[in-house]
Enzyme design. Structure first.
Site, PDB file in Angstrom:
ATOM      1  N   GLY A  14       0.814  -1.225   0.000  1.00 37.24           N
ATOM      2  CA  GLY A  14       0.000   0.000   0.000  1.00 37.24           C
ATOM      3  C   GLY A  14       0.837   1.260   0.000  1.00 37.24           C
ATOM      4  O   GLY A  14       0.520   2.221   0.690  1.00 37.24           O
ATOM      5  N   ALA A  17       2.504   2.868  -5.253  1.00 35.07           N
ATOM      6  CA  ALA A  17       2.144   1.937  -6.332  1.00 35.07           C
ATOM      7  C   ALA A  17       0.839   1.216  -6.017  1.00 35.07           C
ATOM      8  O   ALA A  17      -0.058   1.127  -6.866  1.00 35.07           O
ATOM      9  CB  ALA A  17       3.268   0.934  -6.545  1.00 35.07           C
ATOM     10  N   ALA A  51       8.322  13.979  -6.486  1.00 31.07           N
ATOM     11  CA  ALA A  51       8.299  14.861  -7.657  1.00 31.07           C
ATOM     12  C   ALA A  51       7.697  14.084  -8.820  1.00 31.07           C
ATOM     13  O   ALA A  51       7.956  12.893  -8.981  1.00 31.07           O
ATOM     14  CB  ALA A  51       9.710  15.316  -8.008  1.00 31.07           C
ATOM     15  N   LYS A  79       5.281  22.204 -10.233  1.00 31.30           N
ATOM     16  CA  LYS A  79       6.635  21.941 -10.738  1.00 31.30           C
ATOM     17  C   LYS A  79       6.675  22.253 -12.234  1.00 31.30           C
ATOM     18  O   LYS A  79       5.888  21.708 -13.005  1.00 31.30           O
ATOM     19  CB  LYS A  79       6.977  20.467 -10.482  1.00 31.30           C
ATOM     20  CG  LYS A  79       8.291  20.031 -11.099  1.00 31.30           C
ATOM     21  CD  LYS A  79       8.599  18.566 -10.835  1.00 31.30           C
ATOM     22  CE  LYS A  79       9.789  18.113 -11.655  1.00 31.30           C
ATOM     23  NZ  LYS A  79      10.042  16.664 -11.571  1.00 31.30           N
ATOM     24  N   LEU A 328       8.224  -0.133  -7.354  1.00 28.16           N
ATOM     25  CA  LEU A 328       9.623  -0.516  -7.132  1.00 28.16           C
ATOM     26  C   LEU A 328       9.854  -2.017  -7.301  1.00 28.16           C
ATOM     27  O   LEU A 328      10.972  -2.447  -7.573  1.00 28.16           O
ATOM     28  CB  LEU A 328      10.067  -0.056  -5.736  1.00 28.16           C
ATOM     29  CG  LEU A 328      10.035   1.476  -5.550  1.00 28.16           C
ATOM     30  CD1 LEU A 328      10.276   1.857  -4.092  1.00 28.16           C
ATOM     31  CD2 LEU A 328      11.057   2.172  -6.443  1.00 28.16           C
ATOM     32  N   THR A 339      10.454   9.764 -12.834  1.00 27.59           N
ATOM     33  CA  THR A 339       9.638   8.995 -13.773  1.00 27.59           C
ATOM     34  C   THR A 339       8.910   7.795 -13.164  1.00 27.59           C
ATOM     35  O   THR A 339       8.072   7.181 -13.829  1.00 27.59           O
ATOM     36  CB  THR A 339      10.524   8.489 -14.936  1.00 27.59           C
ATOM     37  OG1 THR A 339      11.761   8.032 -14.395  1.00 27.59           O
ATOM     38  CG2 THR A 339      10.788   9.584 -15.937  1.00 27.59           C
ATOM     39  N   ILE A 341       6.662   7.348 -10.650  1.00 25.60           N
ATOM     40  CA  ILE A 341       5.213   7.432 -10.409  1.00 25.60           C
ATOM     41  C   ILE A 341       4.484   7.395 -11.758  1.00 25.60           C
ATOM     42  O   ILE A 341       3.452   6.744 -11.913  1.00 25.60           O
ATOM     43  CB  ILE A 341       4.856   8.689  -9.583  1.00 25.60           C
ATOM     44  CG1 ILE A 341       5.483   8.565  -8.181  1.00 25.60           C
ATOM     45  CG2 ILE A 341       3.353   8.895  -9.497  1.00 25.60           C
ATOM     46  CD1 ILE A 341       5.334   9.798  -7.305  1.00 25.60           C
TER      47      ILE A 341
HETATM   48  P1  FAD Z   1       6.837   1.081  -1.172  1.00 30.15           P
HETATM   49  O1  FAD Z   1       6.561   2.511  -0.909  1.00 30.15           O
HETATM   50  O2  FAD Z   1       8.073   0.489  -0.583  1.00 30.15           O
HETATM   51  O3  FAD Z   1       5.593   0.257  -0.685  1.00 30.15           O
HETATM   52  C1  FAD Z   1       5.650  -1.119  -0.439  1.00 30.15           C
HETATM   53  C2  FAD Z   1       4.392  -1.555   0.268  1.00 30.15           C
HETATM   54  O4  FAD Z   1       4.411  -2.962   0.405  1.00 30.15           O
HETATM   55  C3  FAD Z   1       4.233  -0.977   1.666  1.00 30.15           C
HETATM   56  O5  FAD Z   1       2.882  -0.659   1.901  1.00 30.15           O
HETATM   57  C4  FAD Z   1       4.652  -2.131   2.568  1.00 30.15           C
HETATM   58  O6  FAD Z   1       4.080  -2.068   3.829  1.00 30.15           O
HETATM   59  C5  FAD Z   1       4.109  -3.302   1.747  1.00 30.15           C
HETATM   60  N1  FAD Z   1       4.741  -4.580   2.065  1.00 30.15           N
HETATM   61  C6  FAD Z   1       5.986  -4.997   1.763  1.00 30.15           C
HETATM   62  N2  FAD Z   1       6.192  -6.243   2.255  1.00 30.15           N
HETATM   63  C7  FAD Z   1       5.030  -6.618   2.848  1.00 30.15           C
HETATM   64  C8  FAD Z   1       4.604  -7.777   3.551  1.00 30.15           C
HETATM   65  N3  FAD Z   1       5.404  -8.823   3.750  1.00 30.15           N
HETATM   66  N4  FAD Z   1       3.353  -7.795   4.035  1.00 30.15           N
HETATM   67  C9  FAD Z   1       2.497  -6.756   3.864  1.00 30.15           C
HETATM   68  N5  FAD Z   1       2.848  -5.631   3.212  1.00 30.15           N
HETATM   69  C10 FAD Z   1       4.108  -5.561   2.717  1.00 30.15           C
HETATM   70  N6  FAD Z   1       9.486   8.441  -8.035  1.00 30.15           N
HETATM   71  C11 FAD Z   1       9.022   9.548  -8.637  1.00 30.15           C
HETATM   72  O7  FAD Z   1       8.127   9.462  -9.487  1.00 30.15           O
HETATM   73  N7  FAD Z   1       9.535  10.770  -8.299  1.00 30.15           N
HETATM   74  C12 FAD Z   1      10.551  10.932  -7.426  1.00 30.15           C
HETATM   75  O8  FAD Z   1      10.950  12.051  -7.144  1.00 30.15           O
HETATM   76  C13 FAD Z   1      11.102   9.758  -6.845  1.00 30.15           C
HETATM   77  N8  FAD Z   1      12.133   9.835  -5.959  1.00 30.15           N
HETATM   78  C14 FAD Z   1      12.646   8.676  -5.440  1.00 30.15           C
HETATM   79  C15 FAD Z   1      13.787   8.729  -4.623  1.00 30.15           C
HETATM   80  C16 FAD Z   1      14.354   7.550  -4.147  1.00 30.15           C
HETATM   81  C17 FAD Z   1      15.601   7.599  -3.336  1.00 30.15           C
HETATM   82  C18 FAD Z   1      13.739   6.308  -4.418  1.00 30.15           C
HETATM   83  C19 FAD Z   1      14.311   5.035  -3.860  1.00 30.15           C
HETATM   84  C20 FAD Z   1      12.601   6.258  -5.192  1.00 30.15           C
HETATM   85  C21 FAD Z   1      12.066   7.427  -5.728  1.00 30.15           C
HETATM   86  N9  FAD Z   1      10.959   7.385  -6.559  1.00 30.15           N
HETATM   87  C22 FAD Z   1      10.500   8.514  -7.163  1.00 30.15           C
HETATM   88  C23 FAD Z   1      10.235   6.145  -6.759  1.00 30.15           C
HETATM   89  C24 FAD Z   1       8.990   6.151  -5.866  1.00 30.15           C
HETATM   90  O9  FAD Z   1       9.383   6.382  -4.528  1.00 30.15           O
HETATM   91  C25 FAD Z   1       8.247   4.835  -5.968  1.00 30.15           C
HETATM   92  O10 FAD Z   1       8.017   4.504  -7.306  1.00 30.15           O
HETATM   93  C26 FAD Z   1       6.914   4.912  -5.269  1.00 30.15           C
HETATM   94  O11 FAD Z   1       7.052   5.416  -3.976  1.00 30.15           O
HETATM   95  C27 FAD Z   1       6.265   3.559  -5.225  1.00 30.15           C
HETATM   96  O12 FAD Z   1       6.846   2.731  -4.263  1.00 30.15           O
HETATM   97  P2  FAD Z   1       6.146   1.343  -4.000  1.00 30.15           P
HETATM   98  O13 FAD Z   1       4.731   1.587  -3.662  1.00 30.15           O
HETATM   99  O14 FAD Z   1       6.455   0.460  -5.152  1.00 30.15           O
HETATM  100  O15 FAD Z   1       6.952   0.755  -2.752  1.00 30.15           O
END
Ligand code: FAD
Length: 497
Positions: A14, A17, A51, A79, A328, A339, A341
């Site tokens: 959650g 993504a 961003a 932005k 991710l 890029t 998001i």
């Molecule tokens: P996460 O935010 O890690 O979410 C993972 C989810 O899975 C969480 O809810 C967690 O609780 C859940 N989860 C994991 N394992 C379990 C489990 N075993 N049981 C239950 N739940 C679980 N993107 C942009 O577009 N612009 C930016 O400026 C940008 N800056 C960034 C800077 C950095 C340093 C990084 C690393 C990334 C950046 N990104 C950026 C990418 C962006 O942060 C991600 O694409 C976005 O936040 C999506 O992350 P996510 O939801 O895939 O992962």
């Protein structure tokens, strides 16, 4: 009548993504699906990703999200682009704006005319002919139904996930809080069948979306899909993130400031600034990164700096069996051009368009994967461009970037511009001609030749054309309010007024 075999969709994770996907599925396919999202409060989210690029607005239009509601809820700012500092060389600065540079004609881009004019001693720096860039430099902003500015947002990542959660829950998404301990598979096909939680609860599904972040709990830990490593082109592998108090009015652009082993971001929000140091662990230790970051932020720290490790690259297949990875868990090319998001939004809407109601077929998964592959490769090339085109000679990190081998697709683009002054946007390219141009010129790549369309104009005609464009832009910018004033009256979050 075809029967619907896939109805129960389970989203694991959650973060941004997970909730973008939940919002897209529930808003666009609503009653056709039963969507459940599982997230763990103990694990939390990556907490960065603040961003965006202008396609974010397109996604929000599709979702029917009101701009002001969204901006108030996420304490967002506008932005207009990214200021790159110290990239081509130490002391250099340019803005990659979201705007159009000059006025192109069917024959070619404006910069060919501009190059001719400069040869004749006419006109100003190319930046003078871009409205978004000039507005960014002046820290001004305005939007309305009629305004032609192209823009994106800076937003608070945690508040954005909360905003989308509330949006999705209203549209029927069921949220389950808990830790996923086991992912069950069909013994014969390997298809995923259920998530088993620590609480003992079992969540069955027909189709699964892996949004578990870098863990890739479904796509990698369970399905062993494999990862293609891109660290030879994009070697940064760590980021240290910290939030600080704002020390002045919010500026309408992101700052990406290169340092000797990577770069630093500054993202201005309504209530605070997001900062981070991206670095390569071969060239900088976490302790050095900590010291560097804390001496290069403005304003008091509001959080403890948090280290995030990653490996640039992509999952070999983002759709494997009955699982699609978004966010991710699908790969990461580092955040230089904001890029990720966008890729989530495109991946989720493409899934809506290609949803396998009657069951997964291999052809369908292959098609989805091929599109995702091309999309990411184009973005990768654009990001590698920033590293390759450097004349920095002050550290091992930058010397290695300057001298590295690059993907053939990018080498061809650079040669085309350097030798022939040509830039193009292919049909599946995210970045437009203006983006390639601003970054290439900003990083000191001047073309040896250009199209002679400018020779068709006399000096007087060149002066009139360029002067008129520049004056029009300067006038439009001078009539805009400051970015901060505009936010204050348009979308100020209640607690920040
Ligand atoms: P996460 O935010 O890690 O979410 C993972 C989810 O899975 C969480 O809810 C967690 O609780 C859940 N989860 C994991 N394992 C379990 C489990 N075993 N049981 C239950 N739940 C679980 N993107 C942009 O577009 N612009 C930016 O400026 C940008 N800056 C960034 C800077 C950095 C340093 C990084 C690393 C990334 C950046 N990104 C950026 C990418 C962006 O942060 C991600 O694409 C976005 O936040 C999506 O992350 P996510 O939801 O895939 O992962």
């Amino acid at each position: 009548m075809e029967t619907q075999k896939i109805r129960k969709v389970v989203i694991a994770g959650g973060g941004t993504a997970g909730w973008i996907t939940a919002a897209a599925l529930s808003r666009l396919l609503g009653p056709l699906l039963e969507v459940t999202l599982v997230e763990s409060d103990d694990i939390g989210t990556v907490g960065v990703g603040e961003a965006t690029i202008p396609t974010h607005r397109t996604f929000h239009h599709l979702m029917g999200i009101d701009e002001r509601d969204f901006m108030r809820a996420t304490k967002a700012t506008f932005k207009l682009g990214i200021a790159f500092e110290n990239w081509g060389g130490v002391g250099d600065r340019y803005i990659h704006s979201f705007g159009q540079v000059g006025k192109p004609s069917w024959m070619g881009e404006f910069y060919h005319i501009w190059m001719r004019a400069r040869e004749r001693g006419i006109g100003e720096h190319l930046d003078a002919y871009c409205l978004e860039l000039q507005a960014a430099e002046a820290e001004r902003f305005y939007t309305s139904e009629k305004s032609g500015l192209n823009f994106a947002y800076h937003l608070d990542a945690s508040l954005y996930a909360r905003f989308l959660r509330s949006f999705s829950e209203k549209k029927g998404v069921k949220r389950v809080e808990g830790l996923i301990e086991q992912v069950e598979q069909d013994g014969e096909t390997g298809f995923l069948t259920a998530l088993k939680l620590k609480s003992g609860e079992r969540i069955e599904g027909d189709f699964f979306i892996d949004c578990t972040g870098f863990r890739g709990l479904l796509i990698e830990q369970t399905l062993k899909t494999g990862y293609e490593d891109w660290t030879n082109w994009l070697p940064t592998d760590s980021a240290l993130a910290v939030q600080t108090k704002s020390v002045g009015p919010a500026i309408p652009y992101t700052r990406a400031i290169a340092h000797h082993a990577g770069w630093q971001w500054r993202i201005p929000l309504q209530h605070r600034v997001g900062n981070g140091l991206v670095f390569c662990s071969e060239n900088m230790t976490p302790d050095e990164a900590h010291a560097y970051l804390m001496s290069h932020v403005e304003g008091e720290a509001l959080t403890e700096p948090r280290l995030i490790r990653y490996k640039t690259g992509r999952r070999k297949k983002v759709w494997n069996r009955n699982c699609v990875a978004l966010g991710l868990s699908s790969g990461f090319v580092e955040p230089l051009e904001s890029t990720s998001i966008h890729l989530i939004q495109v991946g989720a809407t493409r899934l809506v368009q290609q949803f396998p109601f009657a069951g997964v077929t291999e052809a369908q998964a292959n098609h989805y994967n091929a599109q995702a592959d091309r999309e990411l490769e184009k973005i990768r090339d654009f990001i590698v461009l920033h590293y390759k085109l450097t004349e920095r000679d002050d550290s091992d990190f930058w010397r290695a970037r300057r001298d590295m081998e690059i993907p053939e697709s990018l080498a061809q683009r650079i040669a085309l511009f350097r030798d022939g002054g040509l830039v193009y946007q292919a049909s599946d390219d995210l970045f437009r001609v203006d983006s390639w141009l601003q970054v290439m010129m900003g990083q000191r790549l001047a073309p040896a030749r250009y199209h002679h369309m400018g020779h068709l104009m006399t000096d007087e005609q060149l002066k009139t054309a360029l002067g008129g464009l520049q004056a029009g832009i300067a006038r439009a910018v001078s009539q805009m309010p400051s970015h901060q004033e505009f936010i204050d009256r348009y979308c100020a979050a209640p607690e920040t007024v």
